[in-house]
Design a protein around this motif. Structure first.
Motif, short mmCIF file in Angstrom:
data_model
loop_
_atom_site.label_atom_id
_atom_site.label_comp_id
_atom_site.label_asym_id
_atom_site.label_seq_id
_atom_site.Cartn_x
_atom_site.Cartn_y
_atom_site.Cartn_z
N HIS A 5 26.64 74.49 35.42
CA HIS A 5 26.21 73.89 36.67
C HIS A 5 27.26 72.99 37.33
O HIS A 5 26.99 72.38 38.33
CB HIS A 5 24.89 73.13 36.48
CG HIS A 5 24.90 72.18 35.34
ND1 HIS A 5 24.69 72.60 34.06
CD2 HIS A 5 25.11 70.87 35.28
CE1 HIS A 5 24.75 71.56 33.26
NE2 HIS A 5 25.01 70.51 33.97
N THR A 19 38.21 73.19 49.77
CA THR A 19 37.10 72.33 50.16
C THR A 19 37.16 72.12 51.66
O THR A 19 38.11 72.52 52.31
CB THR A 19 37.20 70.95 49.46
OG1 THR A 19 38.34 70.28 49.98
CG2 THR A 19 37.30 71.09 47.95
N TRP A 36 34.48 60.71 50.04
CA TRP A 36 33.66 61.87 49.71
C TRP A 36 34.50 63.13 49.78
O TRP A 36 35.33 63.29 50.68
CB TRP A 36 32.47 61.99 50.66
CG TRP A 36 31.45 60.95 50.37
CD1 TRP A 36 31.24 59.80 51.08
CD2 TRP A 36 30.50 60.94 49.31
NE1 TRP A 36 30.22 59.08 50.50
CE2 TRP A 36 29.75 59.76 49.42
CE3 TRP A 36 30.22 61.81 48.26
CZ2 TRP A 36 28.73 59.43 48.54
CZ3 TRP A 36 29.20 61.49 47.38
CH2 TRP A 36 28.47 60.31 47.52
N THR A 38 33.80 67.33 49.66
CA THR A 38 32.80 68.39 49.66
C THR A 38 33.29 69.54 48.81
O THR A 38 34.41 70.02 48.98
CB THR A 38 32.51 68.88 51.09
OG1 THR A 38 32.08 67.76 51.87
CG2 THR A 38 31.44 69.95 51.10
N SER A 41 28.59 73.52 48.44
CA SER A 41 27.52 72.90 49.22
C SER A 41 27.15 71.52 48.68
O SER A 41 26.15 70.94 49.08
CB SER A 41 26.28 73.80 49.21
OG SER A 41 25.81 73.94 47.88
N ASP A 42 27.96 70.99 47.78
CA ASP A 42 27.69 69.69 47.18
C ASP A 42 28.78 68.69 47.55
O ASP A 42 29.80 69.06 48.11
CB ASP A 42 27.61 69.83 45.66
CG ASP A 42 26.61 68.86 45.04
OD1 ASP A 42 26.25 67.87 45.69
OD2 ASP A 42 26.18 69.12 43.90
N SER A 43 28.53 67.43 47.23
CA SER A 43 29.50 66.38 47.53
C SER A 43 29.79 65.57 46.28
O SER A 43 28.91 65.37 45.44
CB SER A 43 28.96 65.45 48.61
OG SER A 43 28.78 66.14 49.82
N ALA A 44 31.02 65.09 46.20
CA ALA A 44 31.44 64.23 45.09
C ALA A 44 32.16 63.03 45.68
O ALA A 44 32.94 63.17 46.61
CB ALA A 44 32.36 64.99 44.15
N VAL A 62 28.99 62.69 41.19
CA VAL A 62 28.22 63.69 41.93
C VAL A 62 26.75 63.26 41.88
O VAL A 62 26.08 63.46 40.88
CB VAL A 62 28.39 65.10 41.33
CG1 VAL A 62 27.60 66.13 42.13
CG2 VAL A 62 29.87 65.48 41.26
N SER A 64 23.97 64.33 43.23
CA SER A 64 22.93 65.35 43.06
C SER A 64 22.77 65.78 41.60
O SER A 64 21.70 66.23 41.19
CB SER A 64 23.22 66.58 43.93
OG SER A 64 24.41 67.20 43.49
N LEU A 65 23.83 65.62 40.81
CA LEU A 65 23.78 65.98 39.38
C LEU A 65 23.63 64.75 38.49
O LEU A 65 23.54 64.88 37.27
CB LEU A 65 25.05 66.73 38.98
CG LEU A 65 25.33 68.04 39.71
CD1 LEU A 65 26.69 68.61 39.28
CD2 LEU A 65 24.22 69.03 39.43
#
Length: 108
Positions: A5, A19, A36, A38, A41-44, A62, A64-65
């Motif tokens: 993942h 990116t 940030w 990208t 579709s996610d961001s770190a 990250v 979202s994780l």
């Protein structure tokens, strides 16, 4: 080996993926000021942190994780310093990645 993942972040950080900010091979340049990044579709969030014996290390978070990566955080002393920074930032961290283990459960 990266877990299934988080492969996009691995490919991006190793320069194998582009990116929205351009080539991910510039991740070290991005980390100089903290910003940030990208990835797919996610961001770190990438920011520099002076760790004991490793000034200018990069932290990658990250949201979202609930995943935080700090290369040197395999050491208990450095891990405590990194987790204190995460707490000060208000980050929710369930997983910690280090040079030894890309995904270790935090707190159990």
């Amino acid at each position: 080996m990266f877990q299934p993942h988080v492969p996009g972040l691995y490919r991006a950080s190793s320069g194998g993926e582009r990116t929205t900010q351009g080539s991910a091979s510039t991740i070290h340049d991005v980390a100089k000021a903290g910003r940030w990044l990208t990835v797919g579709s996610d961001s770190a969030w990438v920011e520099p942190m002076d760790l004991p014996d490793m000034p200018g290390s990069a932290l990658v978070y990250v949201p979202s994780l609930q995943w935080l990566y700090a290369h040197a955080a395999a050491s208990p002393v450095v891990r405590d310093v990194v987790m204190a920074r995460a707490k000060a930032r208000g980050w929710t961290v369930a997983w910690l990645g280090t040079a030894r283990d890309v995904q270790a459960k935090v707190g159990g």
